[in-house]
Scaffold this active site. Sequence first.
Site, PDB file in Angstrom:
ATOM      1  N   LYS A  26       0.827  -1.200   0.000  1.00 52.51           N
ATOM      2  CA  LYS A  26       0.000   0.000   0.000  1.00 52.51           C
ATOM      3  C   LYS A  26       0.869   1.261   0.000  1.00 52.51           C
ATOM      4  O   LYS A  26       0.669   2.168  -0.803  1.00 52.51           O
ATOM      5  CB  LYS A  26      -0.895  -0.021   1.237  1.00 52.51           C
ATOM      6  CG  LYS A  26      -1.970   1.007   1.213  1.00 52.51           C
ATOM      7  CD  LYS A  26      -2.919   0.807   2.396  1.00 52.51           C
ATOM      8  CE  LYS A  26      -3.835  -0.381   2.166  1.00 52.51           C
ATOM      9  NZ  LYS A  26      -4.278  -1.014   3.400  1.00 52.51           N
ATOM     10  N   ARG A  96      -3.494   2.790   8.421  1.00 50.90           N
ATOM     11  CA  ARG A  96      -3.746   1.525   7.718  1.00 50.90           C
ATOM     12  C   ARG A  96      -2.543   0.609   7.751  1.00 50.90           C
ATOM     13  O   ARG A  96      -1.409   1.063   7.674  1.00 50.90           O
ATOM     14  CB  ARG A  96      -4.047   1.794   6.237  1.00 50.90           C
ATOM     15  CG  ARG A  96      -5.322   2.507   5.988  1.00 50.90           C
ATOM     16  CD  ARG A  96      -5.315   3.088   4.592  1.00 50.90           C
ATOM     17  NE  ARG A  96      -6.524   3.840   4.351  1.00 50.90           N
ATOM     18  CZ  ARG A  96      -7.608   3.338   3.776  1.00 50.90           C
ATOM     19  NH1 ARG A  96      -7.625   2.107   3.353  1.00 50.90           N
ATOM     20  NH2 ARG A  96      -8.677   4.071   3.612  1.00 50.90           N
ATOM     21  N   GLY A 105      -7.966  -7.506   4.198  1.00 46.86           N
ATOM     22  CA  GLY A 105      -8.854  -7.587   5.359  1.00 46.86           C
ATOM     23  C   GLY A 105      -8.285  -8.292   6.576  1.00 46.86           C
ATOM     24  O   GLY A 105      -8.952  -8.422   7.586  1.00 46.86           O
ATOM     25  N   MET A 107      -5.544  -7.509   8.444  1.00 47.90           N
ATOM     26  CA  MET A 107      -4.988  -6.684   9.515  1.00 47.90           C
ATOM     27  C   MET A 107      -5.873  -5.451   9.706  1.00 47.90           C
ATOM     28  O   MET A 107      -6.864  -5.279   9.021  1.00 47.90           O
ATOM     29  CB  MET A 107      -3.558  -6.305   9.181  1.00 47.90           C
ATOM     30  CG  MET A 107      -2.634  -7.505   9.198  1.00 47.90           C
ATOM     31  SD  MET A 107      -0.945  -7.061   8.897  1.00 47.90           S
ATOM     32  CE  MET A 107      -0.997  -6.546   7.218  1.00 47.90           C
ATOM     33  N   ARG A 365      -2.938  -1.611  -6.409  1.00 41.26           N
ATOM     34  CA  ARG A 365      -2.053  -2.771  -6.273  1.00 41.26           C
ATOM     35  C   ARG A 365      -2.338  -3.719  -7.426  1.00 41.26           C
ATOM     36  O   ARG A 365      -3.393  -3.618  -8.057  1.00 41.26           O
ATOM     37  CB  ARG A 365      -2.278  -3.471  -4.936  1.00 41.26           C
ATOM     38  CG  ARG A 365      -3.682  -3.975  -4.773  1.00 41.26           C
ATOM     39  CD  ARG A 365      -3.922  -4.581  -3.401  1.00 41.26           C
ATOM     40  NE  ARG A 365      -5.336  -4.880  -3.227  1.00 41.26           N
ATOM     41  CZ  ARG A 365      -5.921  -5.081  -2.072  1.00 41.26           C
ATOM     42  NH1 ARG A 365      -5.235  -5.017  -0.955  1.00 41.26           N
ATOM     43  NH2 ARG A 365      -7.204  -5.366  -2.001  1.00 41.26           N
ATOM     44  N   HIS A 481     -15.073  -8.996   1.096  1.00 42.47           N
ATOM     45  CA  HIS A 481     -14.025  -9.838   1.668  1.00 42.47           C
ATOM     46  C   HIS A 481     -14.140 -11.277   1.189  1.00 42.47           C
ATOM     47  O   HIS A 481     -13.174 -11.901   0.754  1.00 42.47           O
ATOM     48  CB  HIS A 481     -14.141  -9.752   3.194  1.00 42.47           C
ATOM     49  CG  HIS A 481     -13.311 -10.750   3.900  1.00 42.47           C
ATOM     50  ND1 HIS A 481     -13.821 -11.926   4.384  1.00 42.47           N
ATOM     51  CD2 HIS A 481     -12.005 -10.761   4.161  1.00 42.47           C
ATOM     52  CE1 HIS A 481     -12.857 -12.612   4.930  1.00 42.47           C
ATOM     53  NE2 HIS A 481     -11.739 -11.931   4.818  1.00 42.47           N
ATOM     54  N   SER A 797      15.589 -42.327 -10.387  1.00 44.71           N
ATOM     55  CA  SER A 797      14.392 -41.523 -10.177  1.00 44.71           C
ATOM     56  C   SER A 797      14.273 -41.316  -8.665  1.00 44.71           C
ATOM     57  O   SER A 797      14.177 -42.283  -7.910  1.00 44.71           O
ATOM     58  CB  SER A 797      13.166 -42.251 -10.725  1.00 44.71           C
ATOM     59  OG  SER A 797      12.020 -41.480 -10.466  1.00 44.71           O
ATOM     60  N   CYS A 864      10.107 -38.574  -8.929  1.00 40.00           N
ATOM     61  CA  CYS A 864       8.723 -39.012  -9.088  1.00 40.00           C
ATOM     62  C   CYS A 864       7.947 -38.971  -7.776  1.00 40.00           C
ATOM     63  O   CYS A 864       6.818 -39.422  -7.705  1.00 40.00           O
ATOM     64  CB  CYS A 864       8.658 -40.408  -9.697  1.00 40.00           C
ATOM     65  SG  CYS A 864       9.391 -41.666  -8.655  1.00 40.00           S
ATOM     66  N   TYR A 884      14.103 -34.464 -15.579  1.00 41.54           N
ATOM     67  CA  TYR A 884      12.634 -34.366 -15.609  1.00 41.54           C
ATOM     68  C   TYR A 884      12.052 -34.424 -14.211  1.00 41.54           C
ATOM     69  O   TYR A 884      12.703 -34.857 -13.255  1.00 41.54           O
ATOM     70  CB  TYR A 884      12.021 -35.475 -16.473  1.00 41.54           C
ATOM     71  CG  TYR A 884      12.140 -36.868 -15.899  1.00 41.54           C
ATOM     72  CD1 TYR A 884      11.163 -37.377 -15.040  1.00 41.54           C
ATOM     73  CD2 TYR A 884      13.229 -37.679 -16.203  1.00 41.54           C
ATOM     74  CE1 TYR A 884      11.274 -38.645 -14.504  1.00 41.54           C
ATOM     75  CE2 TYR A 884      13.345 -38.950 -15.676  1.00 41.54           C
ATOM     76  CZ  TYR A 884      12.367 -39.432 -14.826  1.00 41.54           C
ATOM     77  OH  TYR A 884      12.480 -40.679 -14.285  1.00 41.54           O
TER      78      TYR A 884
HETATM   79  C1  PEP Z   1       8.471 -42.079  -3.430  1.00 42.51           C
HETATM   80  O1  PEP Z   1       8.794 -42.729  -2.439  1.00 42.51           O
HETATM   81  O2  PEP Z   1       8.746 -40.886  -3.583  1.00 42.51           O
HETATM   82  C2  PEP Z   1       7.687 -42.705  -4.494  1.00 42.51           C
HETATM   83  C3  PEP Z   1       7.423 -42.062  -5.608  1.00 42.51           C
HETATM   84  O3  PEP Z   1       7.184 -43.935  -4.255  1.00 42.51           O
HETATM   85  P1  PEP Z   1       5.920 -44.260  -3.351  1.00 42.51           P
HETATM   86  O4  PEP Z   1       5.237 -42.965  -3.063  1.00 42.51           O
HETATM   87  O5  PEP Z   1       5.072 -45.179  -4.151  1.00 42.51           O
HETATM   88  O6  PEP Z   1       6.542 -44.890  -2.163  1.00 42.51           O
END
Ligand code: PEP
Length: 916
Positions: A26, A96, A105, A107, A365, A481, A797, A864, A884
């Site tokens: 602000k 303010r 809203g 604070m 803003r 709000h 992975s 993963c 990846y």
């Molecule tokens: C992990 O452990 O990150 C994974 C991808 O395998 P899971 O969640 O199946 O144990």
Amino acid sequence: MVSSIYFFGAGRADGDATMKALLGGKGAGLAEMSRLGVPVPPGFTLTTEVCTAFYAGGGALPDGVEEELREAIGRVEKIVGGGFGSTTAPLLVSVRSGARASMPGMMDTILNLGLNDAIVAGLAERTGNERFALDAYRRFILTYAGVVLGVEREQFEEALVTARRKAATALKIDHSRLNNAELERKVPDSALDPEALRGLIARQKEIVLAATGKSFPDDPWAQLEGAIHAVFGSWNNQRAKVYRKMHGIPESWGTACTVQAMVFGNMGDDSGTGVAFTRDPSTGERRFFGEWLPNAQGEDVVAGVRTPHPLSKGGSDDERSLEVRMPQAFAQLMEVQARLEHHFRDMQDMEFTIQEGSLYLLQTRNGKRTGRAAVRIAVEMVKEKLITQNEAVLRVDPGSIDQLLHPSLDPSAPKEILARGLPASPGAATGEIVFTADEAERRAAQGKAVILVRAETSPEDIHGMKAARGILTARGGMTSHAAVVARGMGKSCVAGCSSVSVGRDIVTVSLYDDDGRPTGSKSLKAGDVITLDGGSGRVYLGAIPTVPAALSGEFGELMAWADGVRRMRVRANADTPHDARTARNFGAEGVGLCRTEHMFFDEKRIEAMREMILAGDKHARHRAVDKLLPYQRDDFTGVFREMAGLPVTIRLLDPPLHEFLPQEKAQLEQMAQVLGVSVAEIVRKNEELHEFNPMLGHRGCRLAVTYPEIYEMQVRAILEAACDVAAEGVDVHPEIMIPLTMTQRELTLMRELVDRIAEQVFSEKGRKVSFHFGTMIELPRAAIRAGEIAEHAEFFSFGTNDLTQTTLGISRDDAGKFLGAYVDLGIFPSDPFQSIDVDGVGALVELASERGRAKRPGIHLGVCGEHGGDPASVTFFEKVGLDYVSCSPFRVPIARLAAAQAALNAGTHGGPKATD
Ligand code: PEP
Ligand code: MG
């Protein structure tokens, strides 16, 4: 000494827009507007550093601030030609809050500060409007008593009702049967005459004296100091804390405090106040959009107590639009909004007040917006040459596009419209009605989907809004709000639904026919199910089915720009052909994790699985496993076809075997019958398989070390499927992944097993399919010994779910009970199972990557675990240089955008993409 106070006004300012960290959003916005020559009432900002010092000093303003304060007030006095505390030309100020990131809203704010009886008399004389002066004073006492003195609001409300009833009697209105809301409609604030207001003020002062033991402060300087203390103090109120946690705003930032000369929107019919957006914050459409209330103060719009009118013509409420009522002020506002948007190069959310025909801007803003609006605005601004493509990619919060990816109401489903309100925040939400924020939280904790239904929401409701699927309010506009907060959370919200009247434990909905004639009413109670469509503002009875999201053209364009700059690939965790197709539609570039165990829970398969587990010897095990083979092969065939041309990483069986055995009596009996064994035999096997810590027990590749048959079958299924689809002409890239590896020797054994089966399958099929062999890195030992593990693994992975669990020694299934407290106390900045613990788990990922690459240059690296779809974690993975990330199908677009932003921020964009 560094200044504690930054002044702005009369076309100049000490600060500017770049100083948000110090002046809050602000303060920085006001400074910049002042520099631009936009009409802004003069004032000054106490910096966030003063706030930090205030907390460090145990709640006292640091030395020297008071002198600076007096000097700054002097400068304001000079510009407006009045005096703070003067009875002849009184200067009133607002005080303010304003943090670096906007927290609408959450604070405190105090208006009309600097009044006492004598000054009120002076103000009445100067303005020639006694009613206005008294009304300003009673409003000031009300907020100050609540915010600074901590007096409960309830008694003040009773006092106001009493004043209204007296006024009603004087006006000869029979009010005996009117409830409070009806009374307010008959006797609005503007109907309280000076005498009524004087009585109300006297009563308010009595309440303060009784509650605090002290008279209401008369000295404007004491009032100012109290207000500044309260604003700084409000950084740590409960609702601000909840909001910060939800939006990841650090506790350490503190708020700035802006003191500004008051302008009055409640000085009659040539005055008013409102909120405006340079573009529609809900859809992103390029149209000036906003709401205003004539003869009102700013808080009236934000609080959503009176339903405001549109700014522009073009709807059903034209007569009450600002454009019709005050064409000059409207034209000036149009000019200012265009200038501000062009200057800030982003959609602006502005607060303005018109005092006796003159326009003042009180705030600007970058406006909060839905995910849909964020995408549209970013893409259109590129086309308007306001920003670059890369800026557009950086503009959209990856978390917010989640809203676009979710289902909307099935247009063909039968629906009964219950009511219509304002489409305040899009998305469909179904749930049981709850009436209080606490109840919303309680029911949601029991796993219920709830819709929070309120007359209007106040910032205290934030925890309930967070817990609810959607929010329905009877009052308030698009900028109330409830609407602003819901949009920020990406929650469905229908606001200002005036046919709904909300009681303590019942909602009454007035019903109308198609021509708008009343046809009766319907009452709903807590627990009744309704569905909201926040995109159309409609409310339906019962649960309505939904259809998948349709991704708009702009979304596609933005994602194409993001794909053009990101370096990392994005794959999906997909277990079935159906998931694989969804993932590919969302832009996945392969499957990063196919969890094969999910394929075993189908009724037919689980029987064979159980037979395998109960098998007494190798032969029996082989027989059972062979029954599973065709199912597995079919699954893989389907996934390979869906992912033609792209890599598919299939993980061999991971969970402990007891997960596949039934525990309940009826199921045990059924299984005994199907398999032709005794219940006692199954119970015995269950006991044998029982583990105290199954997550650290006989699972992952440990299963195959003792029972290789199951992995042999899985490898066979994968490679037979690969050969079959290759024969159909499908370009197939299988990757076989071993879970929970911790030593090199384990992987040697697994590699031998895989090669042996591969040789058999290829000779049986008379064709070879190339495949990769690799492992998950999800145990600290594997990360540390990644060098030798890389001798056998062509890819790693990172299973950051297990790696977090085993590095922290915190069970991922039990963490929910206490991790919240860890985050509250700042032990972790956020939940380490959602956002990677960079210093600990992240360090292991980095170490393993280095060691893996040192041994096998070009080793393929991915992640993963759940972190693969978390934008903050994706930023870290870009730094480590992973090839990846892989995440659930619905998070693929989020990860694509996050990966692009990470590359732009790390300067790694524009080069070649990681290999897939
Ligand atoms: C992990 O452990 O990150 C994974 C991808 O395998 P899971 O969640 O199946 O144990
Ligand atoms: Mg795991």
